[in-house]
Write a protein that holds these residues in place. Structure first.
Motif, mmCIF file in Angstrom:
data_model
loop_
_atom_site.group_PDB
_atom_site.id
_atom_site.type_symbol
_atom_site.label_atom_id
_atom_site.label_comp_id
_atom_site.label_asym_id
_atom_site.label_seq_id
_atom_site.Cartn_x
_atom_site.Cartn_y
_atom_site.Cartn_z
ATOM 1 N N ARG A 7 -25.669 34.366 48.961
ATOM 2 C CA ARG A 7 -26.737 34.369 47.738
ATOM 3 C C ARG A 7 -26.621 35.514 46.943
ATOM 4 N NH1 ARG A 7 -30.572 31.033 46.868
ATOM 5 N NH2 ARG A 7 -30.385 30.271 48.830
ATOM 6 N N VAL A 8 -26.739 35.354 45.675
ATOM 7 C CA VAL A 8 -26.813 36.567 44.581
ATOM 8 C C VAL A 8 -28.080 37.160 44.820
ATOM 9 C CG1 VAL A 8 -26.722 37.147 42.247
ATOM 10 C CG2 VAL A 8 -25.358 35.203 43.066
ATOM 11 N N TYR A 9 -27.907 38.666 44.921
ATOM 12 C CA TYR A 9 -28.745 39.341 44.892
ATOM 13 C C TYR A 9 -28.924 40.207 43.657
ATOM 14 C CZ TYR A 9 -28.707 38.632 50.182
ATOM 15 O OH TYR A 9 -28.704 38.111 51.388
ATOM 16 N N TYR A 10 -30.404 40.546 43.651
ATOM 17 C CA TYR A 10 -30.644 41.585 42.323
ATOM 18 C C TYR A 10 -29.510 42.752 42.258
ATOM 19 C CZ TYR A 10 -33.321 44.334 38.997
ATOM 20 O OH TYR A 10 -33.596 44.897 37.817
ATOM 21 N N GLU A 11 -29.158 43.363 43.233
ATOM 22 C CA GLU A 11 -28.119 44.444 43.130
ATOM 23 C C GLU A 11 -26.846 43.800 42.612
ATOM 24 O OE1 GLU A 11 -26.348 44.328 47.642
ATOM 25 O OE2 GLU A 11 -27.979 45.567 47.118
ATOM 26 N N THR A 13 -26.505 41.801 39.966
ATOM 27 C CA THR A 13 -26.611 41.534 38.568
ATOM 28 C C THR A 13 -26.624 42.732 37.763
ATOM 29 O OG1 THR A 13 -29.045 41.424 38.702
ATOM 30 C CG2 THR A 13 -27.852 39.384 39.321
ATOM 31 N N ASP A 14 -26.409 42.401 36.474
ATOM 32 C CA ASP A 14 -26.674 43.409 35.463
ATOM 33 C C ASP A 14 -28.406 43.145 34.764
ATOM 34 O OD1 ASP A 14 -26.750 41.092 33.688
ATOM 35 O OD2 ASP A 14 -24.745 41.487 32.809
ATOM 36 N N LEU A 15 -28.510 43.853 33.746
ATOM 37 C CA LEU A 15 -29.842 43.747 33.256
ATOM 38 C C LEU A 15 -30.521 42.546 32.880
ATOM 39 C CD1 LEU A 15 -29.993 47.248 31.302
ATOM 40 C CD2 LEU A 15 -30.979 46.718 33.512
ATOM 41 N N ALA A 16 -29.266 41.646 32.429
ATOM 42 C CA ALA A 16 -29.706 40.127 31.948
ATOM 43 C C ALA A 16 -30.006 39.246 33.272
ATOM 44 C CB ALA A 16 -28.709 39.804 30.836
ATOM 45 N N GLY A 17 -29.812 39.976 34.654
ATOM 46 C CA GLY A 17 -29.704 38.991 35.558
ATOM 47 C C GLY A 17 -28.602 38.284 35.952
ATOM 48 N N ILE A 18 -27.499 38.491 35.281
ATOM 49 C CA ILE A 18 -26.193 37.755 35.448
ATOM 50 C C ILE A 18 -25.226 38.573 36.427
ATOM 51 C CG2 ILE A 18 -24.099 37.054 34.117
ATOM 52 C CD1 ILE A 18 -25.873 36.545 31.688
ATOM 53 N N VAL A 19 -24.557 37.709 37.362
ATOM 54 C CA VAL A 19 -23.427 38.622 38.115
ATOM 55 C C VAL A 19 -22.735 39.719 37.486
ATOM 56 C CG1 VAL A 19 -21.908 38.412 39.903
ATOM 57 C CG2 VAL A 19 -23.933 36.990 40.074
ATOM 58 N N TYR A 20 -22.620 40.728 37.754
ATOM 59 C CA TYR A 20 -21.714 41.675 37.131
ATOM 60 C C TYR A 20 -20.031 41.258 37.588
ATOM 61 C CZ TYR A 20 -19.388 46.166 35.796
ATOM 62 O OH TYR A 20 -18.672 47.289 35.596
ATOM 63 N N TYR A 21 -19.261 41.335 36.576
ATOM 64 C CA TYR A 21 -18.077 40.663 36.515
ATOM 65 C C TYR A 21 -17.211 41.263 38.103
ATOM 66 C CZ TYR A 21 -15.463 44.720 34.978
ATOM 67 O OH TYR A 21 -14.919 45.900 34.785
ATOM 68 N N ALA A 67 -22.900 33.338 37.208
ATOM 69 C CA ALA A 67 -23.842 33.106 38.217
ATOM 70 C C ALA A 67 -25.011 34.123 37.958
ATOM 71 C CB ALA A 67 -23.276 33.563 39.567
ATOM 72 N N LYS A 68 -26.350 33.641 38.524
ATOM 73 C CA LYS A 68 -27.312 34.344 38.119
ATOM 74 C C LYS A 68 -28.103 34.790 39.408
ATOM 75 C CE LYS A 68 -27.685 32.318 33.592
ATOM 76 N NZ LYS A 68 -28.374 31.396 32.726
ATOM 77 N N PHE A 69 -29.015 35.719 39.283
ATOM 78 C CA PHE A 69 -29.918 36.277 40.198
ATOM 79 C C PHE A 69 -30.444 35.005 41.065
ATOM 80 C CE2 PHE A 69 -34.298 37.154 41.559
ATOM 81 C CZ PHE A 69 -33.913 38.220 42.619
ATOM 82 N N ASP A 70 -30.338 35.214 42.490
ATOM 83 C CA ASP A 70 -30.944 34.032 43.342
ATOM 84 C C ASP A 70 -30.023 32.714 43.642
ATOM 85 O OD1 ASP A 70 -32.648 33.781 45.488
ATOM 86 O OD2 ASP A 70 -33.826 32.503 44.441
ATOM 87 N N GLN A 91 -8.721 31.283 45.503
ATOM 88 C CA GLN A 91 -10.136 31.361 45.744
ATOM 89 C C GLN A 91 -10.950 30.772 44.564
ATOM 90 O OE1 GLN A 91 -9.772 35.538 47.520
ATOM 91 N NE2 GLN A 91 -11.208 34.658 48.914
ATOM 92 N N GLN A 92 -12.172 30.470 44.982
ATOM 93 C CA GLN A 92 -13.005 29.942 43.880
ATOM 94 C C GLN A 92 -14.359 30.307 44.395
ATOM 95 O OE1 GLN A 92 -12.685 25.728 43.596
ATOM 96 N NE2 GLN A 92 -10.749 25.389 42.807
ATOM 97 N N VAL A 93 -15.239 30.579 43.309
ATOM 98 C CA VAL A 93 -16.659 30.698 43.621
ATOM 99 C C VAL A 93 -17.378 29.525 42.798
ATOM 100 C CG1 VAL A 93 -18.799 32.463 43.349
ATOM 101 C CG2 VAL A 93 -16.489 33.181 43.492
ATOM 102 N N LEU A 94 -18.130 28.937 43.627
ATOM 103 C CA LEU A 94 -18.956 27.768 43.064
ATOM 104 C C LEU A 94 -20.295 27.688 43.213
ATOM 105 C CD1 LEU A 94 -16.765 24.981 45.150
ATOM 106 C CD2 LEU A 94 -16.616 25.657 42.781
ATOM 107 N N ARG A 95 -21.200 27.215 42.183
ATOM 108 C CA ARG A 95 -22.641 26.894 42.541
ATOM 109 C C ARG A 95 -22.713 25.682 42.418
ATOM 110 N NH1 ARG A 95 -24.765 29.735 37.962
ATOM 111 N NH2 ARG A 95 -23.869 28.191 36.669
#
Length: 131
Positions: A7-11, A13-21, A67-70, A91-95
Motif C-alpha cells: 500500500r502507498v503510505y503518505y511517506e 508521496t510528494d506534496l501532490a500525493g503522488i508517489v515520488y519516483y 501511483a497515489k496516496f493509499d 518487474q512491474q508495479v500495477l494498480r
C-alpha cells in the motif's frame, strides 16, 4: 512469477500525493527480497554462509502512470535470464490491472568485499527453473 502486494503510505508521496519516483525502486527491491524469501533463501544467511550479496548492475525503468496516496499496488517479478553470476528480472508495479511502472533489472553476485563471485548453485538452479 512472484507477486508482492503493498500500500502507498503518505511517506511514499510528494506534496501532490503522488508517489515520488525513487520510491518505485524501493517497491521493486521489496518485491525481489520477498521473492527470494518465498523461494527459501535468506539474504543474511547467503552472506554469512556463502559470502554472497547482490548489487544492481543495470536498471532500465519506465514510469507509465502515477501511483497515489493509499493506492493498493502489486509488484510482479519474473526471471528473464540466469547466468553463473547474474540474474536478469522483469518487474512491474500495477494498480489493479493498470501498469504504472516497469523495469528490467540486472543483479550481479558479489562477495562481501565487493568482488565478483558466482551465484550459489541452489539459488542459480531455483531461478533457472523459472526462466
Amino acid at each position: 512469477m512472484h507477486r508482492f502486494d503493498l500500500r502507498v503510505y503518505y511517506e511514499d508521496t510528494d506534496l501532490a500525493g503522488i508517489v515520488y519516483y525513487a520510491n518505485y525502486l524501493k517497491f521493486i527491491e521489496r518485491g525481489r527480497s520477498e521473492w527470494l524469501r518465498a523461494l527459501g533463501f535468506d539474504q543474511r544467511a547467503l552472506k554469512e554462509e556463502t559470502d554472497t550479496v547482490f548489487a544492481v548492475r543495470r536498471l532500465e525503468a519506465d514510469y507509465i502512470a502515477p501511483a497515489k496516496f493509499d493506492d493498493a499496488l502489486t509488484v510482479l517479478s519474473t526471471a528473464e535470464a540466469v547466468t553463473p553470476a547474474r540474474l536478469v528480472l522483469a518487474q512491474q508495479v500495477l494498480r489493479g490491472e493498470e501498469r504504472l511502472f516497469e523495469a528490467k533489472v540486472t543483479l550481479v553476485a558479489l562477495n562481501a568485499a565487493g568482488g565478483p563471485t558466482r551465484l550459489p548453485k541452489p539459488l542459480r538452479d531455483a531461478f533457472a527453473a523459472l526462466v
